[in-house]
Design a protein around this motif. Structure first.
Motif, PDB file in Angstrom:
ATOM      1  N   TRP A  15       0.829  -1.196   0.000  1.00  0.00           N
ATOM      2  CA  TRP A  15       0.000   0.000   0.000  1.00  0.00           C
ATOM      3  C   TRP A  15       0.866   1.249   0.000  1.00  0.00           C
ATOM      4  O   TRP A  15       0.470   2.289  -0.568  1.00  0.00           O
ATOM      5  CB  TRP A  15      -0.968   0.002   1.188  1.00  0.00           C
ATOM      6  CG  TRP A  15      -0.364   0.320   2.540  1.00  0.00           C
ATOM      7  CD1 TRP A  15       0.151  -0.554   3.434  1.00  0.00           C
ATOM      8  CD2 TRP A  15      -0.248   1.618   3.134  1.00  0.00           C
ATOM      9  NE1 TRP A  15       0.594   0.094   4.561  1.00  0.00           N
ATOM     10  CE2 TRP A  15       0.356   1.429   4.399  1.00  0.00           C
ATOM     11  CE3 TRP A  15      -0.587   2.900   2.730  1.00  0.00           C
ATOM     12  CZ2 TRP A  15       0.625   2.492   5.260  1.00  0.00           C
ATOM     13  CZ3 TRP A  15      -0.324   3.961   3.595  1.00  0.00           C
ATOM     14  CH2 TRP A  15       0.270   3.757   4.835  1.00  0.00           C
ATOM     15  N   ARG A  67      -5.080 -15.939   3.057  1.00  0.00           N
ATOM     16  CA  ARG A  67      -5.265 -15.568   1.657  1.00  0.00           C
ATOM     17  C   ARG A  67      -5.164 -16.794   0.747  1.00  0.00           C
ATOM     18  O   ARG A  67      -5.871 -16.884  -0.262  1.00  0.00           O
ATOM     19  CB  ARG A  67      -4.269 -14.492   1.244  1.00  0.00           C
ATOM     20  CG  ARG A  67      -4.503 -13.151   1.931  1.00  0.00           C
ATOM     21  CD  ARG A  67      -3.659 -12.060   1.312  1.00  0.00           C
ATOM     22  NE  ARG A  67      -4.180 -11.685   0.006  1.00  0.00           N
ATOM     23  CZ  ARG A  67      -5.080 -10.718  -0.191  1.00  0.00           C
ATOM     24  NH1 ARG A  67      -5.566 -10.034   0.835  1.00  0.00           N
ATOM     25  NH2 ARG A  67      -5.505 -10.435  -1.407  1.00  0.00           N
ATOM     26  N   LYS A  87      -6.681 -16.085  -2.664  1.00  0.00           N
ATOM     27  CA  LYS A  87      -6.181 -14.743  -2.949  1.00  0.00           C
ATOM     28  C   LYS A  87      -4.682 -14.732  -2.671  1.00  0.00           C
ATOM     29  O   LYS A  87      -4.200 -14.101  -1.730  1.00  0.00           O
ATOM     30  CB  LYS A  87      -6.862 -13.709  -2.049  1.00  0.00           C
ATOM     31  CG  LYS A  87      -8.374 -13.706  -2.135  1.00  0.00           C
ATOM     32  CD  LYS A  87      -8.862 -12.976  -3.364  1.00  0.00           C
ATOM     33  CE  LYS A  87     -10.380 -12.845  -3.342  1.00  0.00           C
ATOM     34  NZ  LYS A  87     -10.891 -12.148  -4.547  1.00  0.00           N
ATOM     35  N   GLY A 118      -2.257  -9.051  -1.428  1.00  0.00           N
ATOM     36  CA  GLY A 118      -3.028  -7.833  -1.221  1.00  0.00           C
ATOM     37  C   GLY A 118      -2.164  -6.625  -0.924  1.00  0.00           C
ATOM     38  O   GLY A 118      -0.939  -6.621  -1.097  1.00  0.00           O
ATOM     39  N   LEU A 119      -2.804  -5.567  -0.443  1.00  0.00           N
ATOM     40  CA  LEU A 119      -2.098  -4.313  -0.176  1.00  0.00           C
ATOM     41  C   LEU A 119      -1.221  -4.394   1.067  1.00  0.00           C
ATOM     42  O   LEU A 119      -0.365  -3.530   1.267  1.00  0.00           O
ATOM     43  CB  LEU A 119      -3.098  -3.168  -0.035  1.00  0.00           C
ATOM     44  CG  LEU A 119      -3.839  -2.784  -1.322  1.00  0.00           C
ATOM     45  CD1 LEU A 119      -4.838  -1.662  -1.051  1.00  0.00           C
ATOM     46  CD2 LEU A 119      -2.861  -2.361  -2.408  1.00  0.00           C
ATOM     47  N   SER A 142      -7.562 -10.673   6.262  1.00  0.00           N
ATOM     48  CA  SER A 142      -6.654 -10.186   5.216  1.00  0.00           C
ATOM     49  C   SER A 142      -7.382  -9.294   4.215  1.00  0.00           C
ATOM     50  O   SER A 142      -6.821  -8.300   3.738  1.00  0.00           O
ATOM     51  CB  SER A 142      -6.005 -11.368   4.489  1.00  0.00           C
ATOM     52  OG  SER A 142      -6.983 -12.204   3.894  1.00  0.00           O
ATOM     53  N   LEU A 143      -8.633  -9.606   3.905  1.00  0.00           N
ATOM     54  CA  LEU A 143      -9.388  -8.771   2.974  1.00  0.00           C
ATOM     55  C   LEU A 143      -9.828  -7.474   3.641  1.00  0.00           C
ATOM     56  O   LEU A 143      -9.880  -6.412   2.997  1.00  0.00           O
ATOM     57  CB  LEU A 143     -10.599  -9.537   2.448  1.00  0.00           C
ATOM     58  CG  LEU A 143     -10.298 -10.855   1.735  1.00  0.00           C
ATOM     59  CD1 LEU A 143     -11.571 -11.445   1.142  1.00  0.00           C
ATOM     60  CD2 LEU A 143      -9.239 -10.665   0.650  1.00  0.00           C
ATOM     61  N   ASP A 190      -6.990  -5.095   3.511  1.00  0.00           N
ATOM     62  CA  ASP A 190      -6.918  -4.505   2.171  1.00  0.00           C
ATOM     63  C   ASP A 190      -7.826  -3.285   2.058  1.00  0.00           C
ATOM     64  O   ASP A 190      -7.444  -2.250   1.502  1.00  0.00           O
ATOM     65  CB  ASP A 190      -7.339  -5.527   1.122  1.00  0.00           C
ATOM     66  CG  ASP A 190      -6.160  -6.297   0.551  1.00  0.00           C
ATOM     67  OD1 ASP A 190      -5.034  -6.122   1.041  1.00  0.00           O
ATOM     68  OD2 ASP A 190      -6.370  -7.074  -0.394  1.00  0.00           O
ATOM     69  N   ASP A 191      -9.068  -3.408   2.555  1.00  0.00           N
ATOM     70  CA  ASP A 191     -10.014  -2.297   2.478  1.00  0.00           C
ATOM     71  C   ASP A 191      -9.490  -1.074   3.223  1.00  0.00           C
ATOM     72  O   ASP A 191      -9.640   0.061   2.765  1.00  0.00           O
ATOM     73  CB  ASP A 191     -11.366  -2.724   3.052  1.00  0.00           C
ATOM     74  CG  ASP A 191     -12.114  -3.697   2.152  1.00  0.00           C
ATOM     75  OD1 ASP A 191     -11.764  -3.798   0.961  1.00  0.00           O
ATOM     76  OD2 ASP A 191     -13.048  -4.361   2.640  1.00  0.00           O
ATOM     77  N   ALA A 218      -6.443   0.420   1.321  1.00  0.00           N
ATOM     78  CA  ALA A 218      -6.879   1.078   0.085  1.00  0.00           C
ATOM     79  C   ALA A 218      -7.322   2.500   0.370  1.00  0.00           C
ATOM     80  O   ALA A 218      -6.972   3.445  -0.368  1.00  0.00           O
ATOM     81  CB  ALA A 218      -8.018   0.289  -0.550  1.00  0.00           C
ATOM     82  N   PHE A 226      -9.042  -0.254  -5.708  1.00  0.00           N
ATOM     83  CA  PHE A 226      -8.822  -1.099  -4.533  1.00  0.00           C
ATOM     84  C   PHE A 226      -9.876  -0.765  -3.491  1.00  0.00           C
ATOM     85  O   PHE A 226     -10.444   0.323  -3.482  1.00  0.00           O
ATOM     86  CB  PHE A 226      -7.425  -0.880  -3.933  1.00  0.00           C
ATOM     87  CG  PHE A 226      -6.294  -1.262  -4.844  1.00  0.00           C
ATOM     88  CD1 PHE A 226      -5.799  -2.560  -4.864  1.00  0.00           C
ATOM     89  CD2 PHE A 226      -5.717  -0.317  -5.684  1.00  0.00           C
ATOM     90  CE1 PHE A 226      -4.761  -2.912  -5.707  1.00  0.00           C
ATOM     91  CE2 PHE A 226      -4.666  -0.663  -6.522  1.00  0.00           C
ATOM     92  CZ  PHE A 226      -4.190  -1.958  -6.528  1.00  0.00           C
TER      93      PHE A 226
END
Length: 490
Positions: free
Chosen positions: A20, A58, A63, A67-68, A151-152, A155-156, A159, A373
């Motif tokens: 990120w 992930r 995934k 991710g970020l 993990s997701l 990411d949010d 982002a 993202f």
């Protein structure tokens, strides 16, 4: 030194930086800023256990890219070409100096690892952009879409950290950075591994078990005919709701009501489980208020939803959400309600739930804009045009706000007493579709967008699915939707 070519020092960890942080650098460079990249040798890396657990999760979720929050071997240094006008501290612990410095706070903590720990514990993360350690000059309330997956969720958050920082640098460069008058949040880092093992893993397991038994998200559309004040006026759902019948293997959502020559219609997102996407269907009503079977009136190779239908300039138009197709398309009715023709592409990008407003002699669109993202539900962008077919121009303040409680529209603007306007907005505090509020429009022109804090619509009444995210009305016909627990078949 100000303007699009602002000289900026971006300070990142020397060892094991995160993706990120590299995203912030790329976006600043893309906006034309003169970016120097400096290393902070004292920045602490994330614990190995956290990196391993997130990587395993992930992999389980298919995934594998990381991710970020993915660890990079290094972000290369970029030497200064000019004396910096601003510093961005992405490492979280850079000493203050003579150059104005902006750093992020994650629920009051300086390091980005605190965001990971908070998400693992099941919490939400509020972001502050802080100037010189004492002045809040930006804020964001990121939406976390899939809260069962740490993990997701991280990411949010990251982002929107990138979105917030780039917007803050832009405001500084344009000379419009202001003190928000809010205290700098205070907080410390909490443990990750314990929170992940005792809270995140059980949460992920419960969600996997739920999805094995129930549809992931099955919506029901509600309608009622009544002449009195509706949910927008009373602030509560009230009584008299009926569930719109749905065809097998489908659900309906995002209802918009419309009247034509005295007949009532509901336009809906018509999701087909077998196809994995939705088309737009219409439900006509008989004179006695009985709904007829739904029939598809608009379908594209990609998902469609939020079918805002309205009359203007002697024609009937539809402006459905089509972010999966990467563009916002305006359709004209060739033969209402069954045949529609694409008239113009109004905007490019991941634009969600664009809602039209005629105000102050101009046309405006309020929508969420996902910048590649993160969530589609937390970043409000506004656009304006002199004519319906455009050209549409972004507002100077975009992104107007980053807020899971009031960024994403949930229905057409509502005109209130004494010429006021309010917008139904989706409240994602409890998750997507968690609730709906009403946000008054306080000011809108080429240099200003101000929306009041939303008033929640209370789920009091006889509607059995209180987690709603759409409200619309045409004459006596009022429509809503809500999430239902529907078992999987077979």
């Amino acid at each position: 030194m100000r303007g699009p070519n602002l000289p900026v020092d971006v300070i990142v960890p020397r060892e094991r930086p995160r993706r990120w942080q590299a995203l912030v650098i790329r976006r600043l460079q893309a906006e034309g800023h003169d970016v120097a990249v400096l290393h902070d040798p004292a920045a602490q890396s994330w614990p190995t256990a956290a990196t391993v657990l997130l990587g395993l999760e992930r992999t389980l979720l298919r995934k594998p890219d990381g991710g970020l929050a993915a660890t990079l071997e290094r972000i290369p240094q970029e030497p200064r070409r000019r004396t910096p006008a601003l510093r961005l501290d992405l490492a979280g612990n850079v000493a203050r100096g003579d150059v104005p410095t902006i750093a992020l706070r994650f629920n009051g903590a300086a390091g980005d690892f605190s965001a990971a720990a908070m998400v693992a514990a099941g919490g939400l993360v509020d972001l502050q952009a802080v100037l010189d350690g004492k002045t809040v000059v930006g804020e964001a309330l990121p939406m976390i879409d899939r809260r069962e997956a740490t993990s997701l969720g991280i990411d949010d958050v990251f982002a929107r950290a990138a979105t917030l920082l780039v917007a803050t640098v832009r405001a500084f460069a344009e000379g419009r950075l202001v003190d928000l008058g809010k205290p700098v949040a205070e907080g410390g880092e909490s443990g990750f591994t314990g929170a992940y093992l005792t809270r995140a893993l059980p949460r992920l397991g419960r969600e996997a078990f739920r999805r094995a038994r129930f549809r992931y998200a099955h919506w029901k559309v509600g309608y009622r005919f009544h002449a009195g004040p509706g949910a927008a006026e009373t602030g509560r759902l009230g009584t008299g709701w009926r569930v719109l019948p749905e065809a097998a293997g489908r659900f309906y959502a995002d209802p918009f009501a419309f009247h034509r020559e005295g007949q009532a219609f509901i336009f809906v997102e018509d999701f087909d489980y077998a196809a994995g996407k939705a088309a737009i269907s219409v439900v006509p009503f008989n004179a006695d208020g009985t709904p007829q079977p739904a029939r598809i009136v608009l379908e594209e190779p990609y998902h469609l939803s939020y079918p805002q239908v309205f009359e203007r300039d002697g024609a009937i138009w539809m402006l459905p959400e089509a972010s999966a197709g990467g563009k916002l398309v305006l359709y004209r009715a060739e033969s209402f309600p069954d045949r529609w023709r694409a008239e113009a592409v109004l905007l490019e990008g991941e634009i969600s739930d664009a809602t039209l407003l005629d105000h102050g002699g101009r046309l405006w669109l309020f929508a969420t804009h996902r910048d590649g993202f993160g969530s589609t539900s937390d970043t409000l962008a506004v656009f304006s045009a002199a004519a319906l077919t455009g050209p549409w121009r972004p507002h100077a303040l975009n992104p107007v706000l980053i807020d899971r409680q009031r960024a994403r529209p949930g229905g057409a603007f509502i005109r209130t007493g004494l010429g006021g306007l309010c917008l139904p907005v989706q409240d994602g505090t409890l998750g997507y579709g968690g609730g709906l509020g009403l946000s008054d429009l306080l000011a809108l022109d080429d240099g200003t967008v101000r929306m009041a804090a939303p008033r929640p619509i209370l789920a009091e009444g006889d509607w059995p699915f209180p987690r709603i995210h759409t409200l619309n009305r045409s004459g006596p016909l009022e429509v809503i939707d809500g999430i239902a627990a529907v078992p999987r078949r077979g």
